[in-house]
Scaffold this motif. Structure first.
Motif, PDB file in Angstrom:
ATOM      1  N   LEU A   1      -3.406  -6.826   6.836  1.00 29.15           N
ATOM      2  CA  LEU A   1      -2.728  -7.819   7.675  1.00 29.15           C
ATOM      3  C   LEU A   1      -2.029  -8.891   6.834  1.00 29.15           C
ATOM      4  CD1 LEU A   1      -5.266  -8.183  10.614  1.00 29.15           C
ATOM      5  CD2 LEU A   1      -3.064  -6.981  10.613  1.00 29.15           C
ATOM      6  N   ARG A   2      -2.623  -9.279   5.698  1.00 32.30           N
ATOM      7  CA  ARG A   2      -1.967 -10.230   4.786  1.00 32.30           C
ATOM      8  C   ARG A   2      -0.660  -9.658   4.250  1.00 32.30           C
ATOM      9  NH1 ARG A   2      -7.011 -11.730   3.128  1.00 32.30           N
ATOM     10  NH2 ARG A   2      -7.069 -10.205   1.473  1.00 32.30           N
ATOM     11  N   MET A   3      -0.689  -8.383   3.848  1.00 29.87           N
ATOM     12  CA  MET A   3       0.531  -7.735   3.354  1.00 29.87           C
ATOM     13  C   MET A   3       1.582  -7.635   4.457  1.00 29.87           C
ATOM     14  SD  MET A   3      -0.549  -4.849   0.688  1.00 29.87           S
ATOM     15  CE  MET A   3      -1.919  -5.118  -0.390  1.00 29.87           C
ATOM     16  N   CYS A   4       1.138  -7.372   5.679  1.00 26.69           N
ATOM     17  CA  CYS A   4       2.072  -7.339   6.822  1.00 26.69           C
ATOM     18  C   CYS A   4       2.757  -8.694   6.974  1.00 26.69           C
ATOM     19  CB  CYS A   4       1.333  -7.018   8.115  1.00 26.69           C
ATOM     20  SG  CYS A   4       1.016  -5.288   8.339  1.00 26.69           S
ATOM     21  N   ASP A   5       1.996  -9.743   6.842  1.00 25.13           N
ATOM     22  CA  ASP A   5       2.542 -11.086   6.977  1.00 25.13           C
ATOM     23  C   ASP A   5       3.540 -11.383   5.848  1.00 25.13           C
ATOM     24  OD1 ASP A   5       2.665 -13.593   8.317  1.00 25.13           O
ATOM     25  OD2 ASP A   5       1.410 -14.460   6.738  1.00 25.13           O
ATOM     26  N   ILE A   6       3.183 -11.052   4.630  1.00 18.41           N
ATOM     27  CA  ILE A   6       4.045 -11.308   3.466  1.00 18.41           C
ATOM     28  C   ILE A   6       5.365 -10.549   3.586  1.00 18.41           C
ATOM     29  CG2 ILE A   6       4.286 -10.885   0.974  1.00 18.41           C
ATOM     30  CD1 ILE A   6       1.204 -11.415   0.811  1.00 18.41           C
ATOM     31  N   PHE A   7       5.302  -9.282   3.983  1.00 18.00           N
ATOM     32  CA  PHE A   7       6.499  -8.436   4.031  1.00 18.00           C
ATOM     33  C   PHE A   7       7.148  -8.372   5.411  1.00 18.00           C
ATOM     34  CE2 PHE A   7       4.544  -6.819   0.140  1.00 18.00           C
ATOM     35  CZ  PHE A   7       5.639  -6.733  -0.686  1.00 18.00           C
ATOM     36  N   ARG A   8       6.658  -9.166   6.344  1.00 20.99           N
ATOM     37  CA  ARG A   8       7.180  -9.184   7.720  1.00 20.99           C
ATOM     38  C   ARG A   8       7.174  -7.802   8.362  1.00 20.99           C
ATOM     39  NH1 ARG A   8      11.842 -12.729   5.674  1.00 20.99           N
ATOM     40  NH2 ARG A   8      10.888 -14.777   5.639  1.00 20.99           N
ATOM     41  N   CYS A   9       6.055  -7.118   8.208  1.00 21.42           N
ATOM     42  CA  CYS A   9       5.862  -5.821   8.851  1.00 21.42           C
ATOM     43  C   CYS A   9       5.305  -6.056  10.254  1.00 21.42           C
ATOM     44  CB  CYS A   9       4.846  -4.972   8.090  1.00 21.42           C
ATOM     45  SG  CYS A   9       5.183  -4.732   6.347  1.00 21.42           S
ATOM     46  N   LYS A  10       5.355  -5.015  11.071  1.00 19.49           N
ATOM     47  CA  LYS A  10       4.741  -5.059  12.394  1.00 19.49           C
ATOM     48  C   LYS A  10       3.643  -4.008  12.440  1.00 19.49           C
ATOM     49  CE  LYS A  10       8.994  -6.119  14.868  1.00 19.49           C
ATOM     50  NZ  LYS A  10       9.970  -5.572  15.806  1.00 19.49           N
ATOM     51  N   VAL A  11       2.525  -4.364  13.045  1.00 19.05           N
ATOM     52  CA  VAL A  11       1.493  -3.370  13.316  1.00 19.05           C
ATOM     53  C   VAL A  11       1.860  -2.771  14.665  1.00 19.05           C
ATOM     54  CG1 VAL A  11      -0.959  -2.960  13.719  1.00 19.05           C
ATOM     55  CG2 VAL A  11      -0.243  -4.666  12.027  1.00 19.05           C
ATOM     56  N   VAL A  12       2.190  -1.474  14.685  1.00 17.70           N
ATOM     57  CA  VAL A  12       2.659  -0.839  15.919  1.00 17.70           C
ATOM     58  C   VAL A  12       1.624   0.072  16.553  1.00 17.70           C
ATOM     59  CG1 VAL A  12       5.111  -1.035  15.377  1.00 17.70           C
ATOM     60  CG2 VAL A  12       3.854   0.997  14.635  1.00 17.70           C
TER      61      VAL A  12
ATOM     62  N   LEU B   1       0.341  -0.886  -0.849  1.00 21.42           N
ATOM     63  CA  LEU B   1      -0.595  -0.275   0.105  1.00 21.42           C
ATOM     64  C   LEU B   1      -1.276   0.971  -0.458  1.00 21.42           C
ATOM     65  CD1 LEU B   1       1.414  -0.573   3.442  1.00 21.42           C
ATOM     66  CD2 LEU B   1      -0.631  -1.870   2.795  1.00 21.42           C
ATOM     67  N   ARG B   2      -0.676   1.582  -1.467  1.00 18.85           N
ATOM     68  CA  ARG B   2      -1.216   2.830  -2.029  1.00 18.85           C
ATOM     69  C   ARG B   2      -2.696   2.715  -2.436  1.00 18.85           C
ATOM     70  NH1 ARG B   2       1.942   7.044  -3.302  1.00 18.85           N
ATOM     71  NH2 ARG B   2       3.798   5.754  -3.526  1.00 18.85           N
ATOM     72  N   PRO B   3      -3.114   1.643  -3.149  1.00 23.51           N
ATOM     73  CA  PRO B   3      -4.535   1.544  -3.524  1.00 23.51           C
ATOM     74  C   PRO B   3      -5.481   1.393  -2.325  1.00 23.51           C
ATOM     75  CG  PRO B   3      -3.201   0.004  -4.810  1.00 23.51           C
ATOM     76  CD  PRO B   3      -2.322   0.586  -3.766  1.00 23.51           C
ATOM     77  N   ILE B   4      -4.995   0.859  -1.225  1.00 27.59           N
ATOM     78  CA  ILE B   4      -5.816   0.711  -0.026  1.00 27.59           C
ATOM     79  C   ILE B   4      -6.039   2.063   0.626  1.00 27.59           C
ATOM     80  CG2 ILE B   4      -5.880  -0.294   2.309  1.00 27.59           C
ATOM     81  CD1 ILE B   4      -4.301  -2.678   1.118  1.00 27.59           C
ATOM     82  N   GLY B   5      -5.010   2.906   0.593  1.00 25.68           N
ATOM     83  CA  GLY B   5      -5.150   4.252   1.144  1.00 25.68           C
ATOM     84  C   GLY B   5      -4.122   4.562   2.207  1.00 25.68           C
ATOM     85  N   ILE B   6      -2.968   5.054   1.795  1.00 21.97           N
ATOM     86  CA  ILE B   6      -1.938   5.478   2.740  1.00 21.97           C
ATOM     87  C   ILE B   6      -2.280   6.887   3.210  1.00 21.97           C
ATOM     88  CG2 ILE B   6       0.498   6.083   3.005  1.00 21.97           C
ATOM     89  CD1 ILE B   6       1.154   3.883   0.966  1.00 21.97           C
ATOM     90  N   LYS B   7      -2.293   7.067   4.535  1.00 28.37           N
ATOM     91  CA  LYS B   7      -2.589   8.379   5.103  1.00 28.37           C
ATOM     92  C   LYS B   7      -1.331   9.185   5.379  1.00 28.37           C
ATOM     93  CE  LYS B   7      -7.008   7.777   7.142  1.00 28.37           C
ATOM     94  NZ  LYS B   7      -7.728   8.445   8.194  1.00 28.37           N
ATOM     95  N   GLU B   8      -0.248   8.480   5.773  1.00 23.72           N
ATOM     96  CA  GLU B   8       0.989   9.180   6.129  1.00 23.72           C
ATOM     97  C   GLU B   8       2.153   8.192   6.090  1.00 23.72           C
ATOM     98  OE1 GLU B   8       2.670  11.836   9.911  1.00 23.72           O
ATOM     99  OE2 GLU B   8       0.658  10.982  10.004  1.00 23.72           O
ATOM    100  N   ILE B   9       3.326   8.704   5.725  1.00 24.87           N
ATOM    101  CA  ILE B   9       4.554   7.900   5.729  1.00 24.87           C
ATOM    102  C   ILE B   9       5.668   8.719   6.367  1.00 24.87           C
ATOM    103  CG2 ILE B   9       6.346   6.775   4.343  1.00 24.87           C
ATOM    104  CD1 ILE B   9       4.318   6.367   2.146  1.00 24.87           C
ATOM    105  N   VAL B  10       6.442   8.076   7.244  1.00 24.42           N
ATOM    106  CA  VAL B  10       7.651   8.677   7.810  1.00 24.42           C
ATOM    107  C   VAL B  10       8.756   7.646   7.628  1.00 24.42           C
ATOM    108  CG1 VAL B  10       8.751   9.606   9.874  1.00 24.42           C
ATOM    109  CG2 VAL B  10       6.307   9.942   9.521  1.00 24.42           C
ATOM    110  N   ARG B  11       9.891   8.087   7.042  1.00 23.63           N
ATOM    111  CA  ARG B  11      11.007   7.174   6.770  1.00 23.63           C
ATOM    112  C   ARG B  11      12.276   7.652   7.475  1.00 23.63           C
ATOM    113  NH1 ARG B  11      10.437   5.850   0.357  1.00 23.63           N
ATOM    114  NH2 ARG B  11      12.187   4.472   0.819  1.00 23.63           N
ATOM    115  N   THR B  12      13.105   6.693   7.885  1.00 22.32           N
ATOM    116  CA  THR B  12      14.330   7.034   8.603  1.00 22.32           C
ATOM    117  C   THR B  12      15.438   7.511   7.686  1.00 22.32           C
ATOM    118  OG1 THR B  12      15.185   4.786   8.423  1.00 22.32           O
ATOM    119  CG2 THR B  12      13.952   5.339  10.424  1.00 22.32           C
TER     120      THR B  12
END
Length: 164
Positions: A105-116, A141-152
């Motif tokens: 959530l801290r990283m979301c705040d720093i990078f202005r991401c949305k939790v969807v 986020l990689r060290p925390i554990g990314i499960k999946e990524i989809v990019r446009t």
């Protein structure tokens, strides 16, 4: 010297048009790094943003060959035509258990991401911005554990001149 080029292509919105464009690349051994296509304000036309790599001669050859295709109305190398805006969007499913939720959530705040989307063990984040921002978020986020990524893929538009 090879460098990244972002091409903006206005094309007829007809069956087979995209196939002919991608066929031009595969037939000549050129790679498409990113491809994004959508209808324009005019439903008979589509705007295609294509990212590829090559030296200036190769890109010039690609542009000339694209312009010869019957479905293509306009081709512009936005990276070579002055200033432009480019964006990409990614959905990133990341591990978010009790011990990592606050950090995500801290990283979301720093990078202005949305939790969807939220589940008991994951958060799905929406990240929008230039490619460099997406790469930075992914690396953190990689060290925390990314499960999946989809990019446009990248979309780009030339800036308007700011002088009067």
């Amino acid at each position: 010297m090879e460098k990244k080029h972002t091409l903006s292509v206005l094309v007829e919105n007809t069956p087979g048009a995209l196939s002919r464009i991608t066929g031009l690349f595969s037939g000549r051994g050129f790679n498409i790094d990113s491809l994004c296509v959508a209808e324009t304000l005019d439903p008979t036309l589509s705007h295609l943003t294509l990212v590829t790599h090559g030296d200036d001669m190769i890109i010039e050859q690609i542009i000339k060959q694209l312009r010869r295709l019957i479905d293509v109305y306009r081709v512009v190398d936005v990276t070579g035509e002055g200033e432009f805006v480019e964006r990409e969007m990614a959905l990133i499913k990341v591990r978010a258990e009790k011990d990592t939720r606050a950090e995500v959530l801290r990283m979301c705040d720093i990078f202005r991401c949305k939790v969807v989307d939220v589940s008991p063990k994951t958060y799905t984040l929406e990240v929008t911005g230039p490619e460099s921002k997406l790469k930075a978020v992914i690396e953190l986020l990689r060290p925390i554990g990314i499960k999946e990524i989809v990019r446009t893929g990248i979309i780009a538009m030339q800036r308007e001149k700011k002088s009067l």
